[in-house]
Enzyme design. Structure first.
Site, PDB file in Angstrom:
ATOM      1  N   ASP A 155     -12.025  -1.980 -16.240  1.00  0.00           N
ATOM      2  CA  ASP A 155     -13.056  -2.778 -16.700  1.00  0.00           C
ATOM      3  C   ASP A 155     -12.868  -4.239 -16.214  1.00  0.00           C
ATOM      4  OD1 ASP A 155     -12.099  -3.236 -20.102  1.00  0.00           O
ATOM      5  OD2 ASP A 155     -11.298  -4.146 -18.557  1.00  0.00           O
ATOM      6  N   ALA A 156     -13.686  -5.154 -16.865  1.00  0.00           N
ATOM      7  CA  ALA A 156     -13.678  -6.672 -16.370  1.00  0.00           C
ATOM      8  C   ALA A 156     -12.644  -7.332 -16.841  1.00  0.00           C
ATOM      9  CB  ALA A 156     -15.268  -7.261 -16.631  1.00  0.00           C
ATOM     10  N   GLY A 175       0.902  -1.216   0.071  1.00  0.00           N
ATOM     11  CA  GLY A 175      -0.017  -0.057   0.186  1.00  0.00           C
ATOM     12  C   GLY A 175       1.076   1.378  -0.026  1.00  0.00           C
ATOM     13  N   THR A 206      -4.311   1.359 -11.056  1.00  0.00           N
ATOM     14  CA  THR A 206      -2.993   1.885 -11.647  1.00  0.00           C
ATOM     15  C   THR A 206      -2.237   0.557 -11.917  1.00  0.00           C
ATOM     16  OG1 THR A 206      -2.066   1.539  -9.147  1.00  0.00           O
ATOM     17  CG2 THR A 206      -3.087   3.557  -9.698  1.00  0.00           C
ATOM     18  N   HIS A 207      -1.399   0.893 -12.877  1.00  0.00           N
ATOM     19  CA  HIS A 207      -0.460  -0.321 -13.502  1.00  0.00           C
ATOM     20  C   HIS A 207       0.873   0.032 -13.573  1.00  0.00           C
ATOM     21  CE1 HIS A 207       0.141  -4.172 -15.336  1.00  0.00           C
ATOM     22  NE2 HIS A 207       1.003  -3.814 -16.323  1.00  0.00           N
TER      23      HIS A 207
HETATM   24  C1  GRF Z   1       2.081  -1.025  -7.830  1.00  0.00           C
HETATM   25  O1  GRF Z   1       2.707  -0.698  -8.706  1.00  0.00           O
HETATM   26  C2  GRF Z   1       0.677  -1.403  -8.451  1.00  0.00           C
HETATM   27  O2  GRF Z   1       0.469  -0.529  -9.702  1.00  0.00           O
HETATM   28  C3  GRF Z   1       1.065  -2.928  -8.770  1.00  0.00           C
HETATM   29  O3  GRF Z   1       1.862  -3.245  -7.761  1.00  0.00           O
HETATM   30  C4  GRF Z   1       2.548  -2.251  -6.946  1.00  0.00           C
HETATM   31  C5  GRF Z   1       1.680  -2.201  -5.555  1.00  0.00           C
HETATM   32  O4  GRF Z   1       2.340  -1.318  -4.674  1.00  0.00           O
HETATM   33  N1  GRF Z   1      -0.274  -3.637  -8.929  1.00  0.00           N
HETATM   34  P1  GRF Z   1       1.986  -0.996  -3.259  1.00  0.00           P
HETATM   35  O5  GRF Z   1       1.125  -1.894  -2.911  1.00  0.00           O
HETATM   36  O6  GRF Z   1       1.137   0.438  -3.693  1.00  0.00           O
HETATM   37  O7  GRF Z   1       3.103  -0.546  -2.499  1.00  0.00           O
END
Ligand code: GRF
Length: 185
Positions: A140-141, A11, A107-108
């Site tokens: 989305d799904a 997180g 977020t990716h």
């Molecule tokens: C982030 O880069 C997110 O996009 C990906 O995993 C990471 C999570 O990081 N799915 P955190 O849990 O916010 O430290």
């Protein structure tokens, strides 16, 4: 504006949102932070920050559809304007997406549509790209297939490992997420 944030891991992106709100640079409230598993540090740090937290434990449901329904009920009970998936490692069902049309953001850590899925950083590094980055989109799904809201590029360094690259991407990712939330609020 009220948001619910869904996490699975540390997180750190969520922590950046908490810090921005505390610093007065982001005008929204986190109604709750939820996870799909017990023991997520993201939930622990949120509880420590005095936020409402919940766990809808994926392993506690025999049927995936039951977990989907339980998650939707729990998230909906907070009446969020937006739901933010940040490091949440589950794909939610179509009912969840329909309940929050263009209000469920993800977020990716890659420049979609390149390198979707759970190992975007590892895949980009293995491919040998010189530039990668991060994406914020309306989920989305599908798996990282929703409409893109914003992206930011991050250079890949010759001596990068998956960890060093991911940490540098996360810095950009946090800034991008806060920028998008600021524009929405
Ligand atoms: C982030 O880069 C997110 O996009 C990906 O995993 C990471 C999570 O990081 N799915 P955190 O849990 O916010 O430290």
């Amino acid at each position: 504006m009220r948001i619910v944030v869904l996490v699975s891991g540390t997180g750190s992106n969520l922590q950046a949102v908490i810090d921005a709100i505390a610093a007065g640079s982001l005008d929204l409230s986190i109604a709750a932070v939820g996870a799909d598993r017990h023991g997520s540090y993201g939930v622990e740090r949120s509880a420590a920050a005095g936020l409402d937290t919940f766990v809808v434990d994926f392993k506690a449901y025999a049927e995936r559809a039951d977990w989907d329904a339980a998650l939707l009920d729990k998230v909906s009970s907070y009446r969020p304007d937006y739901v933010i998936s940040s490091g949440f490692m589950r794909i939610v069902g179509p009912q969840f997406i329909e309940a929050f049309p263009r209000r469920y953001l993800n977020t990716h850590p890659a420049l979609l549509p390149s390198f979707p899925g759970a190992h975007g950083v590892r895949d980009a590094l293995a491919y040998g790209v010189k530039i990668t980055g991060c994406t914020v989109m309306y989920a989305d799904a599908g798996v990282d297939t929703g409409p893109i809201i914003a992206q930011r590029a991050v250079e890949v360094l010759a001596d990068d490992t998956e960890e060093s690259l991911h940490e540098r991407i996360k810095v950009a990712e946090r800034e991008l997420l806060i920028q998008v939330l600021r524009e929405l609020s």
